[in-house]
Design a protein around this motif. Structure first.
Motif, short mmCIF file in Angstrom:
data_model
loop_
_atom_site.label_atom_id
_atom_site.label_comp_id
_atom_site.label_asym_id
_atom_site.label_seq_id
_atom_site.Cartn_x
_atom_site.Cartn_y
_atom_site.Cartn_z
N SER A 140 28.26 -2.17 -46.11
CA SER A 140 28.53 -1.84 -47.50
C SER A 140 28.67 -0.33 -47.74
CB SER A 140 27.40 -2.36 -48.39
OG SER A 140 26.16 -1.81 -47.95
N ARG A 141 28.00 0.45 -46.92
CA ARG A 141 28.05 1.90 -47.19
C ARG A 141 29.41 2.49 -46.84
NH1 ARG A 141 23.19 3.78 -43.95
NH2 ARG A 141 22.97 1.61 -43.31
N GLY A 142 30.20 1.77 -46.04
CA GLY A 142 31.55 2.24 -45.73
C GLY A 142 32.52 2.10 -46.90
N ARG A 191 34.20 -7.08 -44.35
CA ARG A 191 32.95 -7.57 -44.94
C ARG A 191 32.10 -8.38 -43.98
NH1 ARG A 191 32.42 -8.96 -51.05
NH2 ARG A 191 30.39 -8.17 -50.36
N LYS A 192 30.84 -8.52 -44.33
CA LYS A 192 29.92 -9.40 -43.63
C LYS A 192 30.36 -10.85 -43.89
CE LYS A 192 27.38 -5.78 -42.45
NZ LYS A 192 26.26 -5.11 -43.07
N PRO A 193 29.94 -11.82 -43.07
CA PRO A 193 30.53 -13.16 -43.11
C PRO A 193 30.32 -13.92 -44.43
CG PRO A 193 28.67 -13.09 -41.59
CD PRO A 193 28.93 -11.68 -42.02
N HIS A 230 36.76 3.63 -41.53
CA HIS A 230 35.68 4.50 -42.00
C HIS A 230 34.36 3.74 -42.13
CE1 HIS A 230 33.14 7.07 -44.36
NE2 HIS A 230 33.00 6.09 -45.23
N ASP A 231 33.28 4.39 -41.73
CA ASP A 231 31.93 3.89 -42.01
C ASP A 231 31.04 5.11 -42.21
OD1 ASP A 231 29.90 2.10 -42.46
OD2 ASP A 231 30.01 1.15 -40.50
N ASP A 232 29.85 4.89 -42.77
CA ASP A 232 28.98 6.05 -43.01
C ASP A 232 28.36 6.56 -41.71
OD1 ASP A 232 27.34 3.75 -42.87
OD2 ASP A 232 25.77 4.67 -44.09
N VAL A 233 27.89 5.62 -40.86
CA VAL A 233 27.16 6.02 -39.64
C VAL A 233 27.76 5.37 -38.40
CG1 VAL A 233 24.92 5.93 -38.47
CG2 VAL A 233 25.00 6.28 -40.94
N LEU A 234 27.97 6.16 -37.35
CA LEU A 234 28.27 5.62 -36.02
C LEU A 234 26.97 5.71 -35.22
CD1 LEU A 234 30.17 4.60 -33.78
CD2 LEU A 234 30.73 6.99 -33.28
N ALA A 235 26.41 4.53 -34.91
CA ALA A 235 25.15 4.50 -34.13
C ALA A 235 25.48 3.97 -32.74
CB ALA A 235 24.10 3.67 -34.87
N THR A 236 25.20 2.68 -32.45
CA THR A 236 25.53 2.15 -31.12
C THR A 236 27.03 1.92 -30.94
OG1 THR A 236 25.39 -0.17 -31.80
CG2 THR A 236 23.34 0.89 -31.08
N GLY A 237 27.77 1.86 -32.06
CA GLY A 237 29.21 1.64 -32.00
C GLY A 237 29.61 0.18 -32.07
N GLY A 238 28.65 -0.74 -32.08
CA GLY A 238 28.97 -2.16 -32.12
C GLY A 238 29.80 -2.54 -33.35
N THR A 239 29.41 -2.02 -34.49
CA THR A 239 30.13 -2.33 -35.74
C THR A 239 31.57 -1.79 -35.69
OG1 THR A 239 28.03 -2.12 -36.92
CG2 THR A 239 30.03 -2.08 -38.25
N ALA A 240 31.70 -0.54 -35.28
CA ALA A 240 33.02 0.08 -35.25
C ALA A 240 33.93 -0.57 -34.20
CB ALA A 240 32.88 1.58 -34.98
O1 LIG Z 1 26.98 1.66 -34.73
P1 LIG Z 1 26.08 0.51 -35.09
O2 LIG Z 1 24.88 0.42 -34.19
O3 LIG Z 1 26.83 -0.78 -35.15
O4 LIG Z 1 25.43 0.81 -36.53
C1 LIG Z 1 26.16 1.36 -37.59
C2 LIG Z 1 26.16 0.44 -38.78
O5 LIG Z 1 24.81 0.24 -39.26
C3 LIG Z 1 24.77 0.46 -40.66
O6 LIG Z 1 25.10 -0.68 -41.38
P2 LIG Z 1 24.08 -1.76 -41.94
O7 LIG Z 1 24.19 -3.00 -41.11
O8 LIG Z 1 22.73 -1.13 -42.08
O9 LIG Z 1 24.72 -2.17 -43.34
P3 LIG Z 1 24.91 -1.47 -44.78
O10 LIG Z 1 26.06 -0.49 -44.67
O11 LIG Z 1 25.27 -2.63 -45.63
O12 LIG Z 1 23.63 -0.77 -45.20
C4 LIG Z 1 25.87 1.49 -40.88
O13 LIG Z 1 26.31 1.50 -42.23
C5 LIG Z 1 26.94 1.04 -39.93
O14 LIG Z 1 27.79 0.06 -40.50
#
Ligand SMILES: O=P(O)(O)OC[C@H]1O[C@H](OP(=O)(O)OP(=O)(O)O)[C@H](O)[C@@H]1O
Ligand SMILES: Nc1ncnc2[nH]cnc12
Length: 173
Positions: free
Chosen positions: A60-62, A81-83, A120-130
Motif C-alpha cells: 500500500s505504501r507504493g 495489489r495484494k490478493p 515504484h515502492d517505498d522500500v526495497l528490502a529482500t527484493g521479493g516484492t519487486a
Molecule cells: O523487498 P521486500 O523484502 O519484498 O520488502 C519490501 C516490501 O515490504 C513492505 O511492504 P508491506 O508488506 O509491509 O506492505 P505495506 O506497503 O502495505 O505496508 C514495503 O512497502 C515493500 O512493499
C-alpha cells in the motif's frame, strides 16, 4: 532538498513490527508538502526522458508516491495489489517472504505490450516484492524500464534479485 535533508523525514523505529527489525517510517515525509514535492522530483529524475507510459505502485505504501510520480511524468498510474482486491480479469504472482509466501495481482487490461513501465515502492528490502512485480509486468508483455524506491536496505541485497540495471533508490541504509 538534498538527500541528507530528505533523510531527516524518515524515522527509525527499532524492533517494529518484530524484534531485531528497524522499521523505516515514512510518516514524517508524507506530512510535509515540501518534502513530498522534493522526494517526487528525486524519484522521477532518472526517468524524465525515458517515455514512461505507466507508473506502477505496489500496495500500500507504493501507492502514495506512485500517484505523485505519475502526475509528474504525465503517465498513467496502475495499482499492483495484494490478493482478492482487484475486480475483473487479473494476473497473479506468488512470492517468498522471510516466512511463508504472499501474492501480488494486477488487472490484465491495465497494461498493453507497448507500455514502458516504471515500478515504484517505498522500500526495497529482500527484493521479493519487486521481483514479483517485474514478473507480473513481463506476463503482460509490457517493458519494465526501471525501478524507483524511496529507501533501499543495501545489506539485504534486494537489487541482486531484480534483472534490471535501472534500480534507483533515493536513500540507502
Ligand atoms: O523487498 P521486500 O523484502 O519484498 O520488502 C519490501 C516490501 O515490504 C513492505 O511492504 P508491506 O508488506 O509491509 O506492505 P505495506 O506497503 O502495505 O505496508 C514495503 O512497502 C515493500 O512493499
Ligand atoms: N525495515 C523496513 N522498514 C519499512 N518497511 C519495510 N519493508 C521491509 N522492510 C522494511
Amino acid at each position: 532538498m538534498n538527500n541528507t535533508t530528505l533523510s531527516k523525514f524518515i524515522k527509525d523505529i527499532p524492533n517494529f513490527p518484530k524484534e531485531g527489525i528497524v522499521f523505516k517510517d515514512i510518516s514524517p515525509l508524507l506530512a510535509s508538502k515540501e518534502a513530498r514535492e522534493s522526494m517526487t522530483q528525486s524519484l522521477i529524475a532518472p526517468y524524465k526522458d525515458k517515455n514512461i507510459d505507466v507508473v506502477i505502485g505496489i500496495e500500500s505504501r507504493g501507492f502514495l508516491f506512485g500517484m505523485l510520480m505519475a502526475d509528474a511524468l504525465n503517465a498513467k498510474f496502475v495499482m499492483m495489489r495484494k490478493p482478492g482486491k482487484l475486480p475483473g480479469e487479473i494476473i497473479s504472482q506468488e512470492y517468498q517472504l522471510e516466512y511463508g509466501t504472499d501474492t501480488l495481482e494486477i488487472q490484465k487490461d491495465s497494461l498493453s505490450s507497448r507500455d514502458n513501465v516504471l515500478i515504484h515502492d517505498d522500500v526495497l528490502a529482500t527484493g521479493g516484492t519487486a521481483a514479483a512485480a517485474l514478473s507480473l509486468v513481463e506476463q503482460t508483455g509490457a517493458t519494465t524500464v526501471g525501478y524507483s524506491f524511496i529507501i533501499e536496505l543495501d545489506f539485504l541485497k534486494g537489487k541482486d534479485l531484480l534483472k534490471n540495471p535501472n534500480v534507483h533508490s533515493i536513500l540507502h541504509y
